[in-house]
Motif scaffolding. Structure first.
Motif, PDB file in Angstrom:
ATOM      1  N   LEU A 319     -22.376  -2.307 -17.058  1.00 29.40           N
ATOM      2  CA  LEU A 319     -21.214  -3.147 -16.844  1.00 29.40           C
ATOM      3  C   LEU A 319     -19.948  -2.310 -16.677  1.00 29.40           C
ATOM      4  O   LEU A 319     -18.993  -2.736 -16.011  1.00 29.40           O
ATOM      5  N   GLY A 320     -19.954  -1.111 -17.252  1.00 32.68           N
ATOM      6  CA  GLY A 320     -18.832  -0.213 -17.046  1.00 32.68           C
ATOM      7  C   GLY A 320     -18.693   0.201 -15.595  1.00 32.68           C
ATOM      8  O   GLY A 320     -17.576   0.318 -15.070  1.00 32.68           O
ATOM      9  N   THR A 321     -19.819   0.420 -14.940  1.00 25.71           N
ATOM     10  CA  THR A 321     -19.784   0.732 -13.507  1.00 25.71           C
ATOM     11  C   THR A 321     -19.168  -0.419 -12.727  1.00 25.71           C
ATOM     12  O   THR A 321     -18.340  -0.211 -11.823  1.00 25.71           O
ATOM     13  N   ARG A 322     -19.537  -1.630 -13.090  1.00 25.43           N
ATOM     14  CA  ARG A 322     -18.978  -2.813 -12.430  1.00 25.43           C
ATOM     15  C   ARG A 322     -17.474  -2.898 -12.663  1.00 25.43           C
ATOM     16  O   ARG A 322     -16.694  -3.140 -11.720  1.00 25.43           O
ATOM     17  N   LEU A 323     -17.051  -2.702 -13.919  1.00 29.13           N
ATOM     18  CA  LEU A 323     -15.636  -2.774 -14.257  1.00 29.13           C
ATOM     19  C   LEU A 323     -14.826  -1.724 -13.508  1.00 29.13           C
ATOM     20  O   LEU A 323     -13.798  -2.040 -12.885  1.00 29.13           O
ATOM     21  N   HIS A 324     -15.281  -0.481 -13.522  1.00 31.31           N
ATOM     22  CA  HIS A 324     -14.509   0.596 -12.905  1.00 31.31           C
ATOM     23  C   HIS A 324     -14.498   0.496 -11.381  1.00 31.31           C
ATOM     24  O   HIS A 324     -13.502   0.849 -10.746  1.00 31.31           O
ATOM     25  N   THR A 325     -15.581   0.012 -10.798  1.00 33.99           N
ATOM     26  CA  THR A 325     -15.611  -0.178  -9.347  1.00 33.99           C
ATOM     27  C   THR A 325     -14.533  -1.172  -8.918  1.00 33.99           C
ATOM     28  O   THR A 325     -13.791  -0.938  -7.949  1.00 33.99           O
ATOM     29  N   GLN A 326     -14.429  -2.274  -9.650  1.00 32.77           N
ATOM     30  CA  GLN A 326     -13.437  -3.292  -9.298  1.00 32.77           C
ATOM     31  C   GLN A 326     -12.012  -2.814  -9.582  1.00 32.77           C
ATOM     32  O   GLN A 326     -11.096  -3.107  -8.806  1.00 32.77           O
ATOM     33  N   LEU A 327     -11.832  -2.101 -10.688  1.00 32.48           N
ATOM     34  CA  LEU A 327     -10.496  -1.596 -10.995  1.00 32.48           C
ATOM     35  C   LEU A 327     -10.050  -0.554  -9.974  1.00 32.48           C
ATOM     36  O   LEU A 327      -8.892  -0.548  -9.530  1.00 32.48           O
ATOM     37  N   ASN A 328     -10.949   0.330  -9.596  1.00 35.19           N
ATOM     38  CA  ASN A 328     -10.605   1.361  -8.612  1.00 35.19           C
ATOM     39  C   ASN A 328     -10.234   0.753  -7.262  1.00 35.19           C
ATOM     40  O   ASN A 328      -9.440   1.330  -6.505  1.00 35.19           O
ATOM     41  N   ALA A 329     -10.787  -0.418  -6.956  1.00 30.84           N
ATOM     42  CA  ALA A 329     -10.454  -1.079  -5.700  1.00 30.84           C
ATOM     43  C   ALA A 329      -9.011  -1.568  -5.678  1.00 30.84           C
ATOM     44  O   ALA A 329      -8.459  -1.849  -4.606  1.00 30.84           O
ATOM     45  N   LEU A 330      -8.381  -1.646  -6.854  1.00 30.20           N
ATOM     46  CA  LEU A 330      -6.997  -2.101  -6.939  1.00 30.20           C
ATOM     47  C   LEU A 330      -5.995  -0.951  -6.869  1.00 30.20           C
ATOM     48  O   LEU A 330      -4.781  -1.199  -6.855  1.00 30.20           O
ATOM     49  N   ILE A 331      -6.494   0.289  -6.852  1.00 31.15           N
ATOM     50  CA  ILE A 331      -5.582   1.427  -6.738  1.00 31.15           C
ATOM     51  C   ILE A 331      -4.860   1.351  -5.389  1.00 31.15           C
ATOM     52  O   ILE A 331      -5.477   1.175  -4.339  1.00 31.15           O
ATOM     53  N   GLY A 332      -3.542   1.455  -5.443  1.00 32.97           N
ATOM     54  CA  GLY A 332      -2.723   1.292  -4.242  1.00 32.97           C
ATOM     55  C   GLY A 332      -2.282  -0.134  -4.027  1.00 32.97           C
ATOM     56  O   GLY A 332      -1.510  -0.417  -3.095  1.00 32.97           O
ATOM     57  N   HIS A 333      -2.770  -1.043  -4.886  1.00 37.78           N
ATOM     58  CA  HIS A 333      -2.385  -2.452  -4.789  1.00 37.78           C
ATOM     59  C   HIS A 333      -1.803  -2.919  -6.112  1.00 37.78           C
ATOM     60  O   HIS A 333      -2.148  -3.989  -6.621  1.00 37.78           O
ATOM     61  N   GLY A 334      -0.915  -2.108  -6.658  1.00 39.98           N
ATOM     62  CA  GLY A 334      -0.300  -2.419  -7.940  1.00 39.98           C
ATOM     63  C   GLY A 334      -0.804  -1.562  -9.079  1.00 39.98           C
ATOM     64  O   GLY A 334      -0.249  -1.599 -10.175  1.00 39.98           O
TER      65      GLY A 334
END
Length: 402
Positions: A319-334
């Motif tokens: 689940l950590g992989t899932r969490l970090h994948t989604q969070l990293n997708a927000l880099i550059g968007h706030g």
């Protein structure tokens, strides 16, 4: 002001009136909880993405842990260490095996575990290494958080934790976290220990460079110095392994444990090390009235049993992989940066958009509880029982406030 400020005014006012202001909590008054969710006094539900700073790794009111506590409450709660009770050996043996160490010394809080580790390291230095009396040095890292006792804040670099609480305890050398060259230069003939967090939580979930701890381990072995791993927040499944230092393939000389060891029910901490280290203590030299009490041992034993299966470590990894994948997708968007391992993340919010405090207030408005630290950084650490859908929901709310 947020929408939260209009809720539960009586309870919030009473909290402000009758308690010292050593915390700045969000205006949420929790009355009930189960799993990854809490409910306030007005019936609003929140997804807990802080988990008591990892004290609630197994969620709120985990059935197995609650059952163990209830069973012990009906039998025996406290004896003090003047006597031996029937849960003590089971807990110490099971935890020692989980850590791969000979001995365990149970205490209560994380700060007590750290203080114990400091005392043991110094005594080991004098009696085993041969450091001149009163000259023992311990090397620590800047940005650390090991607790708030007088000795511990003496080697803190956080002004809020340290200022106006002197005079300070000597015997500590501070070096930059993750800088192996600086640490090597700081180790001398009177160094008895290197005390480090495998991941610095309070500093913003800082992960050291790859190979750092392997280098620290080699250095400590060569210089006859104890490597002490403060796994109070990072340990017991939080990062996808039993201990965060395992990610580097390193075994410390001493583990400092706490928080999740109490299952979110009672304060339980412990120091684990081999007999050559913990064996330096003799009766009367160190102790705690409540350390290793029957209720704590019963709950702690069940915590170890849950970890022995590897289920929670695997959940955290997946689940950590899932969490970090989604969070990293927000880099550059706030979001400027994301750090962490497993179900633990430090998220740097673009300060032009929101401060960390503003971010967690807006998340709370949307039913997500998190904690800010150091300006525009927030920490996310959901219980390991969180579901994939709950992770998706929480990240969606973070994206929405940005």
């Amino acid at each position: 002001m947020t929408d939260l400020d209009s809720r539960t005014p009586g309870a919030l006012a009473d909290a402000e009136r009758w308690t010292a202001h050593n915390y700045h909590p969000l205006p949420v008054v929790i009355a009930d909880a189960e799993g990854a969710w809490v409910t306030d006094v007005d019936g609003k539900r929140y997804l807990d993405f802080l988990a008591g700073y990892s004290a609630l790794n197994f969620g709120h009111r985990h059935p197995g842990l609650i059952a163990a506590a209830h069973a012990q409450l009906d039998r025996l709660t406290l004896t003090s260490r003047a006597f031996v009770h029937d849960q003590f050996a089971t807990f110490c043996h099971s935890l020692a095996q989980l850590c791969g160490k000979d001995l365990v010394l149970p205490m209560n809080t994380g700060a007590e575990a750290v203080e114990t580790g400091i005392k043991v390291a110094r005594k080991w230095g004098y009696q085993v290494k041969g450091v001149p009396d009163g000259q023992a040095e311990i090397v620590v890292a800047a940005g650390n958080f090991h607790g708030r006792t007088t000795t511990i804040i003496s080697f803190s670099t956080d002004p809020e934790a340290r200022n106006d609480f002197g005079p300070y305890t000597p015997g500590f050398t501070i070096v930059p976290y993750g800088d192996l060259d600086a640490l090597t230069a700081a180790v001398g003939p009177n160094t008895v220990a290197v005390l480090l967090e495998p991941i610095q939580g309070e500093a913003g979930v800082l992960v050291p460079p790859t190979g750092y701890f392997a280098g620290v381990r080699t250095l400590c072995t060569a210089q006859n110095v104890l490597l002490i791993a403060d796994e109070i927040q990072s340990g017991l499944g939080r990062t996808g392994k039993t201990f965060a230092i395992e990610h580097e393939g390193v075994v410390p000389d001493m583990y400092l444990l706490g928080k999740a060891l109490g299952g979110g029910i009672v304060p339980v901490s412990a120091v684990a090390a081999d007999r050559a280290i913990l064996g330096v203590l003799k009766p009367g030299e160190h102790g705690s009235t409540f350390g290793g009490n029957p209720l704590a041992c019963a709950v702690g034993t069940e915590v170890v049993r849950l970890l022995e299966t590897g289920e929670f470590q695997q959940r955290s990894a997946d689940l950590g992989t899932r969490l970090h994948t989604q969070l990293n997708a927000l880099i550059g968007h706030g979001i400027d940066a994301v750090r962490g391992r497993g179900l633990w993340a430090g998220v740097d919010i673009d300060p032009a958009r929101l401060s960390g405090r503003q971010a967690v207030e807006r998340l709370a408005d949307r039913g997500i509880l998190a904690k800010d630290t150091h300006g525009s950084t927030i920490r996310l650490a959901p219980p390991l029982v969180v579901t994939p859908e709950e992770i998706d929901h929480a990240v969606a709310q973070l994206a929405a406030i940005l």
